[in-house]
Write a protein that holds these residues in place. Structure first.
Motif, PDB file in Angstrom:
ATOM      1  N   ALA A  90     -22.331   9.666   1.829  1.00 24.41           N
ATOM      2  CA  ALA A  90     -21.682  10.500   2.838  1.00 24.41           C
ATOM      3  C   ALA A  90     -22.606  10.892   3.982  1.00 24.41           C
ATOM      4  O   ALA A  90     -22.138  11.253   5.063  1.00 24.41           O
ATOM      5  CB  ALA A  90     -21.145  11.783   2.184  1.00 24.41           C
ATOM      6  N   ILE A  91     -23.937  10.843   3.751  1.00 26.96           N
ATOM      7  CA  ILE A  91     -24.889  11.411   4.706  1.00 26.96           C
ATOM      8  C   ILE A  91     -26.147  10.560   4.744  1.00 26.96           C
ATOM      9  O   ILE A  91     -26.600  10.058   3.703  1.00 26.96           O
ATOM     10  CB  ILE A  91     -25.286  12.846   4.296  1.00 26.96           C
ATOM     11  CG1 ILE A  91     -24.054  13.754   4.187  1.00 26.96           C
ATOM     12  CG2 ILE A  91     -26.302  13.456   5.261  1.00 26.96           C
ATOM     13  CD1 ILE A  91     -24.333  15.069   3.468  1.00 26.96           C
ATOM     14  N   VAL A  92     -26.722  10.399   5.941  1.00 29.52           N
ATOM     15  CA  VAL A  92     -28.077   9.870   6.096  1.00 29.52           C
ATOM     16  C   VAL A  92     -28.889  10.943   6.800  1.00 29.52           C
ATOM     17  O   VAL A  92     -28.533  11.378   7.905  1.00 29.52           O
ATOM     18  CB  VAL A  92     -28.113   8.571   6.929  1.00 29.52           C
ATOM     19  CG1 VAL A  92     -29.549   8.102   7.115  1.00 29.52           C
ATOM     20  CG2 VAL A  92     -27.278   7.480   6.270  1.00 29.52           C
ATOM     21  N   THR A  93     -29.963  11.422   6.169  1.00 29.16           N
ATOM     22  CA  THR A  93     -30.839  12.402   6.795  1.00 29.16           C
ATOM     23  C   THR A  93     -32.135  11.722   7.227  1.00 29.16           C
ATOM     24  O   THR A  93     -32.531  10.689   6.671  1.00 29.16           O
ATOM     25  CB  THR A  93     -31.148  13.575   5.851  1.00 29.16           C
ATOM     26  OG1 THR A  93     -31.694  13.067   4.620  1.00 29.16           O
ATOM     27  CG2 THR A  93     -29.900  14.377   5.545  1.00 29.16           C
ATOM     28  N   PRO A 159     -16.238   6.815   7.717  1.00 28.42           N
ATOM     29  CA  PRO A 159     -17.168   7.625   8.499  1.00 28.42           C
ATOM     30  C   PRO A 159     -18.351   8.139   7.684  1.00 28.42           C
ATOM     31  O   PRO A 159     -18.282   8.242   6.447  1.00 28.42           O
ATOM     32  CB  PRO A 159     -16.306   8.785   8.999  1.00 28.42           C
ATOM     33  CG  PRO A 159     -14.903   8.285   8.919  1.00 28.42           C
ATOM     34  CD  PRO A 159     -14.875   7.372   7.731  1.00 28.42           C
ATOM     35  N   ILE A 160     -19.412   8.498   8.395  1.00 30.88           N
ATOM     36  CA  ILE A 160     -20.639   8.977   7.763  1.00 30.88           C
ATOM     37  C   ILE A 160     -21.339   9.894   8.756  1.00 30.88           C
ATOM     38  O   ILE A 160     -21.135   9.791   9.968  1.00 30.88           O
ATOM     39  CB  ILE A 160     -21.544   7.786   7.359  1.00 30.88           C
ATOM     40  CG1 ILE A 160     -22.686   8.233   6.438  1.00 30.88           C
ATOM     41  CG2 ILE A 160     -22.084   7.055   8.592  1.00 30.88           C
ATOM     42  CD1 ILE A 160     -23.461   7.074   5.814  1.00 30.88           C
ATOM     43  N   GLN A 192     -19.244   0.687  19.577  1.00 28.59           N
ATOM     44  CA  GLN A 192     -17.938   1.337  19.581  1.00 28.59           C
ATOM     45  C   GLN A 192     -17.600   1.894  18.203  1.00 28.59           C
ATOM     46  O   GLN A 192     -17.047   2.993  18.080  1.00 28.59           O
ATOM     47  CB  GLN A 192     -16.870   0.353  20.043  1.00 28.59           C
ATOM     48  CG  GLN A 192     -16.978  -0.018  21.518  1.00 28.59           C
ATOM     49  CD  GLN A 192     -16.056  -1.170  21.899  1.00 28.59           C
ATOM     50  OE1 GLN A 192     -15.297  -1.680  21.070  1.00 28.59           O
ATOM     51  NE2 GLN A 192     -16.136  -1.610  23.151  1.00 28.59           N
ATOM     52  N   TRP A 193     -17.930   1.146  17.147  1.00 25.78           N
ATOM     53  CA  TRP A 193     -17.661   1.629  15.794  1.00 25.78           C
ATOM     54  C   TRP A 193     -18.486   2.875  15.501  1.00 25.78           C
ATOM     55  O   TRP A 193     -17.985   3.857  14.927  1.00 25.78           O
ATOM     56  CB  TRP A 193     -17.968   0.540  14.761  1.00 25.78           C
ATOM     57  CG  TRP A 193     -17.650   0.994  13.359  1.00 25.78           C
ATOM     58  CD1 TRP A 193     -16.448   0.913  12.725  1.00 25.78           C
ATOM     59  CD2 TRP A 193     -18.556   1.633  12.441  1.00 25.78           C
ATOM     60  NE1 TRP A 193     -16.545   1.452  11.467  1.00 25.78           N
ATOM     61  CE2 TRP A 193     -17.817   1.903  11.266  1.00 25.78           C
ATOM     62  CE3 TRP A 193     -19.900   1.986  12.505  1.00 25.78           C
ATOM     63  CZ2 TRP A 193     -18.396   2.518  10.159  1.00 25.78           C
ATOM     64  CZ3 TRP A 193     -20.475   2.611  11.400  1.00 25.78           C
ATOM     65  CH2 TRP A 193     -19.723   2.870  10.240  1.00 25.78           C
ATOM     66  N   ILE A 194     -19.759   2.874  15.891  1.00 29.14           N
ATOM     67  CA  ILE A 194     -20.616   4.041  15.669  1.00 29.14           C
ATOM     68  C   ILE A 194     -20.064   5.249  16.418  1.00 29.14           C
ATOM     69  O   ILE A 194     -19.987   6.360  15.868  1.00 29.14           O
ATOM     70  CB  ILE A 194     -22.060   3.734  16.098  1.00 29.14           C
ATOM     71  CG1 ILE A 194     -22.695   2.723  15.123  1.00 29.14           C
ATOM     72  CG2 ILE A 194     -22.900   5.009  16.160  1.00 29.14           C
ATOM     73  CD1 ILE A 194     -24.057   2.210  15.559  1.00 29.14           C
ATOM     74  N   GLU A 195     -19.652   5.054  17.661  1.00 29.14           N
ATOM     75  CA  GLU A 195     -19.107   6.174  18.439  1.00 29.14           C
ATOM     76  C   GLU A 195     -17.866   6.776  17.779  1.00 29.14           C
ATOM     77  O   GLU A 195     -17.630   7.985  17.867  1.00 29.14           O
ATOM     78  CB  GLU A 195     -18.771   5.705  19.852  1.00 29.14           C
ATOM     79  CG  GLU A 195     -20.014   5.447  20.708  1.00 29.14           C
ATOM     80  CD  GLU A 195     -19.676   4.846  22.058  1.00 29.14           C
ATOM     81  OE1 GLU A 195     -18.624   4.177  22.160  1.00 29.14           O
ATOM     82  OE2 GLU A 195     -20.460   5.031  23.000  1.00 29.14           O
ATOM     83  N   ALA A 248     -17.551  12.968   5.705  1.00 27.66           N
ATOM     84  CA  ALA A 248     -17.399  12.555   4.306  1.00 27.66           C
ATOM     85  C   ALA A 248     -17.880  13.627   3.340  1.00 27.66           C
ATOM     86  O   ALA A 248     -18.044  13.351   2.150  1.00 27.66           O
ATOM     87  CB  ALA A 248     -18.152  11.245   4.062  1.00 27.66           C
ATOM     88  N   GLY A 249     -18.093  14.850   3.856  1.00 27.98           N
ATOM     89  CA  GLY A 249     -18.508  15.945   2.989  1.00 27.98           C
ATOM     90  C   GLY A 249     -20.012  16.141   2.967  1.00 27.98           C
ATOM     91  O   GLY A 249     -20.784  15.330   3.488  1.00 27.98           O
TER      92      GLY A 249
END
Length: 452
Positions: A90-93, A159-160, A192-195, A248-249
């Protein structure tokens, strides 16, 4: 969660907050190293468990942290892509240092920054190559992230959130510009996908975390009765402010003490200017006067006065409700004065051209726009200029340019070095004159108690 930049700060900060969140059992961190695999190898050998030593003036406390569940060599792109593409992620830090974002002097994305041009070529080749074609791999953390995000798009995982935890103003926006800039090497479809599918969360992070020493390792063995090859030492204080969406939480970090806000800029500036700015002053002035740690430098009246003068200037531009600048300053003095936290000035001094444009330049320009000299901020720049004149062993993304500027003399040299930090201030002759006049403040023969 996936983390890029496995190091001591991540383990004392985000990993601590994750462990202390009430829903910690639902989350685990897969952490990737930066330049070398060593940290991953040591952690993996002990099931990713490690000891956090909270070091106060009154003594040490010990806690085993288990929120990191996988430690991986940053060069293992196969595993990175697999994890980022997983629906469960869900997350990249990020804790990849300020210099890793490829910023130009004006804060924009710099396609010619060290490593960035090579990554753009590698990403373009990866996007256009067919099956079985040998393709170069991106080498920077953000280049690797872009490659992994391309895999997430292809997997349909959804999403992420990308969360920057580096000391940059508007770090979420900086990360967004850098990721989109690198994604342009892949093609417009990925950008575009990232945006549309990647949120970029801004944060302000705070916890003094010095490098671990052999003495720290020995203390853990003696006090805890077990062997830990990779403990982390940190001050008891910690702070984390976040602003942005997590599609994604995320863990319930706020229940562990983190603060979630709509407008993070005042908190960012308070920390960047007051804590990080004073660290930069102490790093350069302190070493010029023969000191090795933050506590030692702060005890020097000349360094302490330089810090207070800069804080006075910065406070003029920190007027938002709830910041409580006097209390924050007093707390910093107490934290910096904790001699049991051996925060090395040489560690803080790295990557000055990136750091100074966020710590000194905004205060300097704001002061001058208000009709004042900005001499406190200018003194930070002068101390750095003197430092690179006498210390050839420094780490900086513009190291070769700094050495070339050092071949010049007088005002011309000062202007050339200032240009590496900010073209705007370098073109202001009154600023160049001000900084030139402050050079030598900490290098007079009578000032240094011991040789550098």
């Amino acid at each position: 969660m996936v983390h890029l930049g496995l190091g001591a700060f991540h383990r004392s900060h985000q990993a601590w907050y994750t462990q202390h969140a009430p829903d910690a059992a639902e989350w685990g961190i897969a952490a990737f190293t930066g330049r070398r695999p060593d940290a991953a190898e040591v952690l993996s050998a002990q099931d990713c468990l490690y000891t956090l030593v909270e070091r106060s003036a009154g003594g040490d406390s010990f806690e085993v942290i288990g929120s990191i569940v996988e430690a991986v060599d940053g060069a293992d792109l196969t595993r990175l892509c697999e994890l980022v593409a997983a629906k469960e992620t869900a997350i990249v830090t990020l804790t990849i240092t300020e210099a890793a974002y490829g910023l130009a002097a004006d804060g924009t994305f710099d396609a010619g920054a060290p490593g960035v041009a090579e990554d753009l070529r590698a990403l373009s080749a990866a996007a256009s190559g067919g099956p079985g074609v040998e393709r170069p791999a991106p080498g920077t953390p953000l280049g690797r992230l872009v490659l992994a995000l391309a895999g997430r798009r292809d997997s349909g995982a959804g999403p992420i959130a990308v969360v920057s935890c580096d000391n940059l103003s508007a770090n979420g926006e900086v990360a967004r510009r850098a990721v989109l800039g690198l994604a342009s090497g892949w093609g417009s479809g990925l950008t575009q996908w990232i945006e549309g599918n990647v949120s970029f969360v801004s944060t302000s992070v705070d916890r003094i975390t010095p490098r671990t020493t052999e003495e720290d390792i020995a203390e853990v063995a003696e006090q805890c009765g077990y062997s830990d090859g990779s403990p982390v030492v940190a001050e008891p204080f910690r702070n984390w402010v976040l602003s942005g969406d997590f599609p994604a939480g995320r863990p319930r970090w706020e229940d562990a003490g983190a603060v979630v806000v709509d407008d993070i800029e005042p908190y960012e500036n308070r920390k960047l200017w007051l804590l990080n700015g004073s660290h930069s002053i102490l790093a350069y002035a302190g070493q010029l006067r023969g000191h090795a740690t933050v506590a030692d430098a702060l005890a020097d009246p000349a360094c302490r006065q330089a810090v207070e003068d800069f804080w006075d200037e910065a406070a003029h531009h920190l007027q938002a409700a709830g910041l409580d600048i006097p209390a924050y300053r007093q707390a910093l003095l107490e934290r910096f004065g904790n001699a049991r936290i051996a925060h090395r000035l040489a560690q803080i001094a790295a990557d000055a051209t990136t750091k100074l444009r966020m710590r000194a330049v905004p205060v300097l320009t704001a002061e001058r726009a208000s009709g004042r000299t900005g001499s406190g901020a200018a003194l930070m720049l002068a101390a750095w200029i003197d430092y690179v004149a006498v210390n050839g062993d420094f780490q900086d993304p513009l190291a070769s340019e700094i050495r070339a500027a050092n071949e010049l003399e007088g005002t011309e040299r000062v202007q050339a070095l200032l240009r590496l930090v900010s073209a705007e201030i370098a073109e202001d002759s009154s600023v160049v004159s001000l900084v030139s006049g402050l050079c030598g403040t900490f290098t007079a023969k009578s000032a240094a108690p011991t040789p550098l």
